[in-house]
Write a protein that holds these residues in place. Structure first.
Motif, mmCIF file in Angstrom:
data_model
loop_
_atom_site.group_PDB
_atom_site.id
_atom_site.type_symbol
_atom_site.label_atom_id
_atom_site.label_comp_id
_atom_site.label_asym_id
_atom_site.label_seq_id
_atom_site.Cartn_x
_atom_site.Cartn_y
_atom_site.Cartn_z
ATOM 1 N N ARG A 185 -2.461 7.216 14.425
ATOM 2 C CA ARG A 185 -1.506 8.165 15.385
ATOM 3 C C ARG A 185 -1.379 9.447 14.319
ATOM 4 N N ASP A 186 -1.055 9.484 13.164
ATOM 5 C CA ASP A 186 -0.845 10.818 12.535
ATOM 6 C C ASP A 186 -1.731 10.462 11.141
ATOM 7 N N ALA A 187 -3.166 10.789 11.069
ATOM 8 C CA ALA A 187 -3.849 10.208 10.056
ATOM 9 C C ALA A 187 -3.416 11.411 8.858
ATOM 10 N N GLN A 188 -2.908 12.536 9.129
ATOM 11 C CA GLN A 188 -2.480 13.390 8.058
ATOM 12 C C GLN A 188 -1.409 12.734 7.034
ATOM 13 N N LYS A 189 -0.608 12.013 7.668
ATOM 14 C CA LYS A 189 0.511 11.413 7.111
ATOM 15 C C LYS A 189 0.371 9.827 6.655
ATOM 16 N N SER A 190 -0.513 9.227 7.528
ATOM 17 C CA SER A 190 -0.939 7.785 7.242
ATOM 18 C C SER A 190 -2.005 7.701 6.108
ATOM 19 N N ILE A 191 -3.014 8.489 5.841
ATOM 20 C CA ILE A 191 -3.797 8.311 5.028
ATOM 21 C C ILE A 191 -3.489 8.477 3.248
ATOM 22 N N PRO A 192 -2.594 9.633 3.255
ATOM 23 C CA PRO A 192 -2.007 9.936 1.886
ATOM 24 C C PRO A 192 -1.008 8.737 1.575
ATOM 25 N N THR A 193 -0.136 8.375 2.468
ATOM 26 C CA THR A 193 0.924 7.341 2.186
ATOM 27 C C THR A 193 0.670 6.241 1.960
ATOM 28 N N GLY A 194 -0.188 5.577 2.896
ATOM 29 C CA GLY A 194 -0.709 4.228 2.932
ATOM 30 C C GLY A 194 -1.800 3.781 1.597
ATOM 31 N N THR A 195 -2.459 4.848 1.433
ATOM 32 C CA THR A 195 -3.524 4.732 0.331
ATOM 33 C C THR A 195 -2.727 4.615 -0.867
ATOM 34 N N ILE A 196 -1.639 5.643 -1.493
ATOM 35 C CA ILE A 196 -1.349 5.667 -2.558
ATOM 36 C C ILE A 196 -0.173 4.531 -2.563
ATOM 37 N N LEU A 197 0.347 3.987 -1.783
ATOM 38 C CA LEU A 197 1.207 2.691 -1.757
ATOM 39 C C LEU A 197 0.511 1.546 -2.009
ATOM 40 N N ALA A 198 -0.773 1.395 -1.289
ATOM 41 C CA ALA A 198 -1.591 0.505 -1.555
ATOM 42 C C ALA A 198 -2.119 0.180 -3.114
ATOM 43 N N ILE A 199 -2.552 1.323 -3.536
ATOM 44 C CA ILE A 199 -3.015 1.598 -4.980
ATOM 45 C C ILE A 199 -1.788 1.072 -6.068
ATOM 46 N N ALA A 200 -0.521 1.620 -5.488
ATOM 47 C CA ALA A 200 0.707 1.534 -6.403
ATOM 48 C C ALA A 200 0.921 -0.108 -6.423
ATOM 49 N N THR A 201 0.728 -0.806 -5.493
ATOM 50 C CA THR A 201 1.101 -2.155 -5.151
ATOM 51 C C THR A 201 -0.078 -3.125 -5.698
ATOM 52 N N THR A 202 -1.336 -2.622 -5.552
ATOM 53 C CA THR A 202 -2.220 -3.386 -6.435
ATOM 54 C C THR A 202 -2.184 -3.318 -7.959
ATOM 55 N N SER A 203 -1.873 -2.091 -8.367
ATOM 56 C CA SER A 203 -1.706 -1.621 -9.843
ATOM 57 C C SER A 203 -0.595 -2.538 -10.288
ATOM 58 N N ALA A 204 0.376 -2.902 -9.689
ATOM 59 C CA ALA A 204 1.545 -3.400 -10.069
ATOM 60 C C ALA A 204 1.064 -5.086 -10.426
ATOM 61 N N VAL A 205 0.499 -5.425 -9.355
ATOM 62 C CA VAL A 205 0.075 -7.146 -9.322
ATOM 63 C C VAL A 205 -0.685 -7.002 -10.454
ATOM 64 N N CYS A 206 -1.731 -6.223 -10.622
ATOM 65 C CA CYS A 206 -2.697 -6.400 -12.053
ATOM 66 C C CYS A 206 -1.941 -6.290 -13.101
ATOM 67 N N ILE A 207 -1.198 -5.373 -13.396
ATOM 68 C CA ILE A 207 -0.295 -5.276 -14.549
ATOM 69 C C ILE A 207 0.352 -6.518 -14.802
ATOM 70 N N LEU A 208 1.163 -6.969 -13.764
ATOM 71 C CA LEU A 208 1.863 -8.234 -14.060
ATOM 72 C C LEU A 208 1.085 -9.575 -14.298
ATOM 73 N N GLY A 209 0.002 -9.354 -13.534
ATOM 74 C CA GLY A 209 -0.873 -10.428 -13.605
ATOM 75 C C GLY A 209 -1.659 -10.563 -14.988
ATOM 76 N N ARG A 210 -1.880 -9.314 -15.433
ATOM 77 C CA ARG A 210 -2.492 -9.444 -17.021
ATOM 78 C C ARG A 210 -1.405 -10.167 -17.830
ATOM 79 N N GLY A 211 -0.187 -10.010 -18.068
ATOM 80 C CA GLY A 211 0.685 -10.775 -18.629
ATOM 81 C C GLY A 211 0.667 -12.255 -18.426
ATOM 82 N N SER A 212 0.702 -12.574 -17.169
ATOM 83 C CA SER A 212 0.702 -13.972 -16.708
ATOM 84 C C SER A 212 -0.443 -14.628 -17.106
#
Length: 458
Positions: free
Chosen positions: A417-444
């Motif tokens: 619907r709004d590619a200008q808003k959705s692409i930056p927000t969704g992509t950066i949030l997905a990278i932040a989420t997966t980065s957190a999972v990998c960092i926490l998974g590294r310790g586990s």
């Protein structure tokens, strides 16, 4: 004052506010616009509650862009009346965040992150994850700058880059994206076969190595056979149409999320009740459990003490007067737990790196060992040898594919619907989420002992 005797003209009995047309008697034409949200000001929650919209979006979640769906429907309905093109209606969560999340989480996260942590240690693997995630975050920020610099039409990342930076840059990026996707498909096929044959159904292996030195060649031949079969099945699916398989996109996403949650559940489980995963050591050298089942030098047969199967691997016979390997005679055999749990303090031991050279024996630090004056090792003995030389940049190259896949949201630019808003927000949030999972998974993943080609036993 108004004249009370004035008589106003009578209407036709049909309320005009129900129709968007003034002085129109065509009721059927007016009903076509019912529920079209034509009001200038209207509360969104009254017509489309957020919870119901989210659930509806999850049910209709698909990995196939709208243009591909319409193309397949047109091919399957030859001669039929074409359906009108639907307006873009996907938001940030369903259109960008979930596709990026599903593409970033890959086979490297499940198969090689444990191996990377086992060799590089917690500190260097942490630096490795931060380095790789920073590269993708900077790429996402650059893509966001392009996406917010004007209208983003359909065409995905290639269209955005070629229209913003020129067709030369767009063509180069498009070619690299195509090659990367092609090689990623081969990597995922090989990862699927490794999981299938090494962990789920080992009995399905067609080629089997008689000893530890032949296992790598046997696995390679199995990957060739099963890889050809899987690739043929995938080509058949693409030829028939992917829309039937795409109906299970939400199921596949749920499996990925449940698998990641199972990792953290295993951390809690191992801390409370560690599983039994014994590792046999001769001195401080790790032994591969091929050819013996009991981690002991001697066993009792009837009333007689004889050598075990492990004894026969290092000696000429099972009798006590046999000629044996010198290191085998000088060192004791011990058995330790490969997964002692997070409460055992093993994280401190896995804090720093232990890079290995190809062909060396994997040793357990801190275990007593009587060294030999002439340390000549027989490669046919059941030791665990390092199968490759490892170093930091090599591990970065192995791990980096697990942070790719950030283009999945921008490739749906025509469906947003709004590619200008959705692409930056969704992509950066997905990278932040997966980065957190990998960092926490590294310790586990550091809760287990290093064993087997520098890998961590899980």
């Amino acid at each position: 004052s108004l004249d009370s005797s004035c008589q106003c003209p009578q209407g036709d009995g049909n309320p005009k506010e129900s129709s968007p047309f003034i002085n129109s008697t065509d009721l059927e034409k007016g009903k076509e616009y019912d529920g079209k949200n034509m009001a200038l000001f209207e509360e969104e929650m009254d017509t489309s509650p957020m919870v119901s919209s989210l659930l509806s979006g999850l049910v209709n979640y698909t990995n196939l862009p709208q243009g591909s769906r319409e193309h397949e429907e047109a091919e399957n309905n030859d001669g039929a009346r074409k359906k009108p093109v639907q307006a873009p209606r996907m938001g940030t969560f369903m259109g960008v965040y979930l596709p990026c999340l599903q593409n970033i989480f890959g086979v490297i996260l499940f198969l090689r992150l444990t191996w990377v942590v086992g060799i590089a240690g917690i500190m260097e693997s942490f630096c490795m994850v931060v380095l790789c995630c920073s590269c993708t975050m900077l790429t996402a920020i650059s893509m966001s700058a392009i996406a917010t610099n004007g209208v983003v039409p359909a065409g995905g990342s290639y269209y955005m880059i070629s229209r913003s930076l020129g067709p030369e840059f767009g063509g180069a990026v498009g070619l690299c994206f195509y090659l990367g996707t092609t090689f990623a498909g081969a990597m995922y096929i090989l990862g699927t076969i490794e999981i299938l044959l090494a962990y789920i159904f080992p009995a399905m292996a067609i080629f089997k190595g008689e000893d530890a030195s032949e296992e790598a060649a046997a696995m390679l031949n199995n990957m060739r056979v099963y890889g050809t079969c899987v690739l043929t099945c995938m080509a058949t699916v693409v030829f028939v149409g992917v829309k039937y398989v795409n109906k299970f996109a939400l199921v596949f996403l749920g499996c990925v999320i449940l698998s990641i949650l199972a990792i953290y559940a295993g951390v809690v489980k191992s801390a409370i009740d560690p599983p039994s995963f014994p590792i046999c050591l001769l001195g401080n050298r790790t032994l591969s459990r091929h050819g013996f089942d009991i981690c002991a030098k001697l066993v009792l047969e009837g009333n007689e003490t004889v050598g075990s199967k492990l004894w026969e691997l290092f000696c000429t016979s099972k009798f006590l007067n046999a000629t044996c390997d010198e290191y085998f005679l000088r060192n004791n055999v011990t058995e330790i737990q490969g997964i002692p749990g997070a409460a055992s303090g093993l994280i401190k031991e896995n804090l720093w790196s232990t890079y290995l050279t190809k062909g060396v024996i994997v040793e357990k630090q801190g275990m007593p060992s009587v060294a030999l004056t002439d340390p000549v090792v027989d490669m046919d003995q059941p030791y665990v040898f390092s199968d490759m030389t490892s170093y930091f940049t090599l591990l970065v190259g192995i791990y980096f594919p697990s942070v790719t896949g950030i283009m999945a949201g921008s490739n749906r630019s025509g469906d947003l619907r709004d590619a200008q808003k959705s692409i930056p927000t969704g992509t950066i949030l997905a990278i932040a989420t997966t980065s957190a999972v990998c960092i926490l998974g590294r310790g586990s993943r550091a809760r287990t002992r290093r064993q087997g080609q520098g890998r961590v036993c899980v």
